[in-house]
Design an enzyme around this catalytic site. Sequence first.
Site, PDB file in Angstrom:
ATOM      1  N   ASP A  94       6.484  16.876   0.397  1.00 12.15           N
ATOM      2  CA  ASP A  94       7.364  16.757  -0.763  1.00 12.15           C
ATOM      3  C   ASP A  94       6.873  17.584  -1.937  1.00 12.15           C
ATOM      4  O   ASP A  94       7.626  18.332  -2.547  1.00 12.15           O
ATOM      5  CB  ASP A  94       7.522  15.274  -1.169  1.00 12.15           C
ATOM      6  CG  ASP A  94       6.183  14.530  -1.299  1.00 12.15           C
ATOM      7  OD1 ASP A  94       5.112  15.142  -1.114  1.00 12.15           O
ATOM      8  OD2 ASP A  94       6.216  13.324  -1.582  1.00 12.15           O
ATOM      9  N   ASP A  97       0.269  18.929  -5.559  1.00 14.59           N
ATOM     10  CA  ASP A  97      -0.250  18.626  -6.884  1.00 14.59           C
ATOM     11  C   ASP A  97      -1.633  19.279  -7.003  1.00 14.59           C
ATOM     12  O   ASP A  97      -1.736  20.456  -7.329  1.00 14.59           O
ATOM     13  CB  ASP A  97      -0.277  17.096  -7.032  1.00 14.59           C
ATOM     14  CG  ASP A  97      -0.660  16.629  -8.418  1.00 14.59           C
ATOM     15  OD1 ASP A  97      -0.555  17.415  -9.361  1.00 14.59           O
ATOM     16  OD2 ASP A  97      -1.070  15.467  -8.554  1.00 14.59           O
ATOM     17  N   ARG A 159      12.527   6.208  -4.176  1.00 13.56           N
ATOM     18  CA  ARG A 159      12.554   7.219  -3.116  1.00 13.56           C
ATOM     19  C   ARG A 159      13.976   7.579  -2.712  1.00 13.56           C
ATOM     20  O   ARG A 159      14.235   8.648  -2.190  1.00 13.56           O
ATOM     21  CB  ARG A 159      11.819   6.710  -1.869  1.00 13.56           C
ATOM     22  CG  ARG A 159      10.313   6.526  -2.043  1.00 13.56           C
ATOM     23  CD  ARG A 159       9.663   6.346  -0.670  1.00 13.56           C
ATOM     24  NE  ARG A 159       8.311   5.837  -0.718  1.00 13.56           N
ATOM     25  CZ  ARG A 159       7.214   6.577  -0.859  1.00 13.56           C
ATOM     26  NH1 ARG A 159       7.322   7.883  -0.998  1.00 13.56           N
ATOM     27  NH2 ARG A 159       6.024   6.041  -0.865  1.00 13.56           N
TER      28      ARG A 159
HETATM   29  P1  IMP Z   1      -2.366  16.445  -3.863  1.00  8.61           P
HETATM   30  O1  IMP Z   1      -3.375  16.210  -2.790  1.00  8.61           O
HETATM   31  O2  IMP Z   1      -2.935  16.190  -5.232  1.00  8.61           O
HETATM   32  O3  IMP Z   1      -1.724  17.799  -3.773  1.00  8.61           O
HETATM   33  O4  IMP Z   1      -1.330  15.276  -3.721  1.00  8.61           O
HETATM   34  C1  IMP Z   1      -0.075  15.438  -3.273  1.00  8.61           C
HETATM   35  C2  IMP Z   1       0.548  14.089  -3.047  1.00  8.61           C
HETATM   36  O5  IMP Z   1       0.484  13.253  -4.212  1.00  8.61           O
HETATM   37  C3  IMP Z   1       2.017  14.302  -2.774  1.00  8.61           C
HETATM   38  O6  IMP Z   1       2.261  14.505  -1.404  1.00  8.61           O
HETATM   39  C4  IMP Z   1       2.631  13.027  -3.326  1.00  8.61           C
HETATM   40  O7  IMP Z   1       2.604  12.037  -2.327  1.00  8.61           O
HETATM   41  C5  IMP Z   1       1.717  12.642  -4.464  1.00  8.61           C
HETATM   42  N1  IMP Z   1       2.271  13.150  -5.746  1.00  8.61           N
HETATM   43  C6  IMP Z   1       1.792  14.169  -6.484  1.00  8.61           C
HETATM   44  N2  IMP Z   1       2.533  14.376  -7.585  1.00  8.61           N
HETATM   45  C7  IMP Z   1       3.535  13.453  -7.540  1.00  8.61           C
HETATM   46  C8  IMP Z   1       4.651  13.159  -8.408  1.00  8.61           C
HETATM   47  O8  IMP Z   1       4.902  13.790  -9.445  1.00  8.61           O
HETATM   48  N3  IMP Z   1       5.460  12.142  -8.009  1.00  8.61           N
HETATM   49  C9  IMP Z   1       5.250  11.418  -6.875  1.00  8.61           C
HETATM   50  N4  IMP Z   1       4.218  11.667  -6.036  1.00  8.61           N
HETATM   51  C10 IMP Z   1       3.362  12.671  -6.368  1.00  8.61           C
HETATM   52 MG    MG Z   2       2.837  13.142  -0.092  1.00 12.49          MG
END
Ligand code: IMP
Ligand code: MG
Length: 168
Positions: A94, A97, A159
């Site tokens: 999705d 981040d 969701r």
């Molecule tokens: P990362 O490992 O920090 O890249 O985390 C990514 C995961 O964190 C995504 O797959 C989402 O499940 C969650 N996430 C990051 N940002 C958001 C947001 O703005 N809304 C909801 N879920 C988020």
């Molecule tokens: Mg995720």
Amino acid sequence: MKLLLSEEEVQKKVAALARRISRDFSGEEVLLVGVLKGAFVFLADLTRQMTIPVKIDFVRLASYGAGMRSSRKVRLTKDLETPLKGKNVVVVDDIIDTGMTLKHLSRRLKARRPNSLKVVALLDKSGRREASFQADYVGFHIDDHFVVGYGLDCAEEYRNLRGIYIFK
Ligand code: IMP
Ligand code: MG
């Protein structure tokens, strides 16, 4: 909540991503690997817009560990049921981040010797990257907002919204 991307904008982008991926793998088959739970809506729409043979599977990841986000550990809590050897794998998520989740997952899956491994993410908050990671296909680059809808949640809520909203 403030609307960031309407249902129509999202659907147009998903169709465009599906066209690109179908073109890049034309004449071949791909295995779409959805990252639960957030990717389930995106995966459902993407797979129905693809014009090449597609199979699907899922993984679920949990991140844990105290302290700095960039030192988080990522654990696979539900693994694939499909062997990857020789497959064209496209991981579907999705949002990116910090990049920790997909960096870790890509490394794990590459070790299983797929024929190819690509990553598609609907949203990318590149300003927040802590791990060096780039997706092969990105729908929208967005600013640093917490967003919900279209599979994305806040404490498991929202969701099912059709658009994507900035959560305040
Ligand atoms: P990362 O490992 O920090 O890249 O985390 C990514 C995961 O964190 C995504 O797959 C989402 O499940 C969650 N996430 C990051 N940002 C958001 C947001 O703005 N809304 C909801 N879920 C988020
Ligand atoms: Mg995720």
